[in-house]
Design an enzyme around this catalytic site. Structure first.
Site, PDB file in Angstrom:
ATOM      1  N   HIS A 230      38.972  34.244  84.390  1.00  0.00           N
ATOM      2  CA  HIS A 230      38.526  33.319  85.600  1.00  0.00           C
ATOM      3  C   HIS A 230      38.437  34.220  86.808  1.00  0.00           C
ATOM      4  CE1 HIS A 230      40.667  29.475  84.326  1.00  0.00           C
ATOM      5  NE2 HIS A 230      39.348  29.439  83.414  1.00  0.00           N
TER       6      HIS A 230
ATOM      7  N   GLU B 241      41.156  35.210  89.650  1.00  0.00           N
ATOM      8  CA  GLU B 241      42.240  36.091  88.938  1.00  0.00           C
ATOM      9  C   GLU B 241      42.617  37.433  88.763  1.00  0.00           C
ATOM     10  OE1 GLU B 241      43.210  31.196  86.530  1.00  0.00           O
ATOM     11  OE2 GLU B 241      43.648  33.493  85.669  1.00  0.00           O
TER      12      GLU B 241
ATOM     13  N   HIS C 251      45.766  36.228  82.702  1.00  0.00           N
ATOM     14  CA  HIS C 251      45.649  35.521  84.487  1.00  0.00           C
ATOM     15  C   HIS C 251      46.559  34.860  84.957  1.00  0.00           C
ATOM     16  CE1 HIS C 251      41.713  32.732  81.449  1.00  0.00           C
ATOM     17  NE2 HIS C 251      43.027  33.281  80.351  1.00  0.00           N
TER      18      HIS C 251
ATOM     19  N   GLU D  68      50.303  34.467  81.697  1.00  0.00           N
ATOM     20  CA  GLU D  68      49.923  34.070  83.261  1.00  0.00           C
ATOM     21  C   GLU D  68      51.298  34.782  84.031  1.00  0.00           C
ATOM     22  OE1 GLU D  68      48.112  31.735  84.294  1.00  0.00           O
ATOM     23  OE2 GLU D  68      47.361  30.206  82.584  1.00  0.00           O
TER      24      GLU D  68
HETATM   25 ZN   LIG Z   1      42.987  31.803  84.538  1.00  0.00          ZN
END
Ligand SMILES: [Zn+2]
Length: 337
Positions: free
Chosen positions: A68, A71, A161, A225
């Site tokens: 993404h 990010e 991420h 994350e």
């Molecule tokens: Zn992501």
């Protein structure tokens, strides 16, 4: 006060981070090639560093960032890691592939250009088959499959991420539940060492990168994350120093680090699929990840369809009503340990 955003960005990041964000591996490739490594650049934004032939059976570690484009914390962390490692390249004790995911979206500071790249790691992409992200996923999948070729290799993948929203656990992970039990324990141990406080076991494939490497290539993998989205250079990466240390240990020791506090383990109880544009969450969209919802309460409505919490407390993760119809708009998880 006076500066344009570009100046602020350039002041806040070093050359290695900027190169990684621009998918430019020329400097790091030179350093490892000069140290005797086999260096491959199978496609733009993909770097493969393999030891000379005499080193057999080293673990294969894939680190991916920027799947993404907005990010950026993992780009800063990995840029710093590679910069430090590149100063003593012979310390690298694994075969390493680095993937910079959505290069165009990173440049644009957006999550994606046409569609979410982290739903493209499958053969059936429906009407999204013609998107830029579908083409990029094809390139990545080909390179990664080639890197992981060989049934007996010890394969690892961490897809790094940041979350869209705040979280009760600023660092958490999603572990594909197809990873076999002993490998899953190893993944959890490594995540614990990295300071990851919560891990969600997910059985569903959903087209994510880490689910694909686990299911199709047999990698011990996780989506990790680290904090929230932010501009490159504006992230507080010190908050995730333990993750940087754990990755550094993996790269230099040639085996997954352990000895951390194991993360709290959750499993997916239900997936919130957005079937139509009538999909509405029953709570404020700013609700933080891992917020608890009480048994029986309404989670979301989608026309006549109502999503409710079951008979135990469920925690909401990744609620995102803005996805396209047909895609996952959130996960409901329960404690599994
Ligand atoms: Zn992501």
């Amino acid at each position: 006060m006076c500066c344009r955003i570009d100046d602020t960005m350039n002041n806040g990041i070093n050359a290695s981070v900027r190169s990684l964000a621009e998918a430019d591996f020329s400097d790091i490739a030179d350093r490892f090639a000069n140290a005797g490594f086999a260096v491959r650049l199978p496609a733009r934004g993909i770097l493969q560093l393999s030891a000379p032939e005499r080193f057999l059976r080293r673990p294969k570690l894939l680190l991916s960032v920027g799947i993404h484009g907005d990010e950026t914390t993992p780009i800063e962390m990995l840029g710093n890691l590679l910069d430090a490692l590149g100063r003593t390249p012979r310390a690298l004790a694994v075969d390493l592939m680095v993937v910079v995911g959505n290069i165009g979206a990173i440049a644009a500071g957006k999550r994606f250009l046409d569609a979410d790249l982290n739903r493209m790691f499958r053969t059936d992409r429906g009407e999204l088959g013609g998107t830029q992200e579908a083409s990029r996923a094809d390139v990545i999948m080909r390179s990664v499959a080639s890197f992981f070729a060989g049934a007996d290799a010890d394969k690892w993948h961490f897809d790094l991420h940041t979350a869209i929203r705040a979280s009760r656990y600023p660092a958490f992970a999603v572990v594909p539940d197809i990873v076999s039990a002993p490998r899953r324990e190893a993944v959890l141990g490594c995540l614990g060492r990295a300071g990851i406080e919560a891990a969600i076991l997910n059985r569903s494939q959903a087209g994510t990168f880490s689910a694909w490497t686990a299911e199709r290539l047999g990698a011990a993998s996780a989506t990790v994350e680290l904090g929230r989205i932010g501009a490159l250079g504006a992230n507080n990466i010190d908050q995730f120093e333990q993750a940087r240390i754990a990755l550094d240990e993996f790269l230099r020791a040639g085996r997954a680090p352990v000895n951390g506090n194991l993360p709290k383990v959750f499993r997916v109880k239900q997936e919130l699929v957005k079937h139509s544009e009538k999909f509405r969450l029953a709570f404020n969209r700013e609700l933080e990840n891992f917020s608890a919802l009480t048994p029986g309460s309404v989670i979301a409505e989608d026309g006549d369809m109502v999503y409710r919490v079951g008979d135990e407390t469920e925690y909401v993760v990744f609620p995102n009503p803005d996805v396209r119809p047909g895609l996952r708009a959130g996960l409901m998880v329960v404690r599994a340990d």
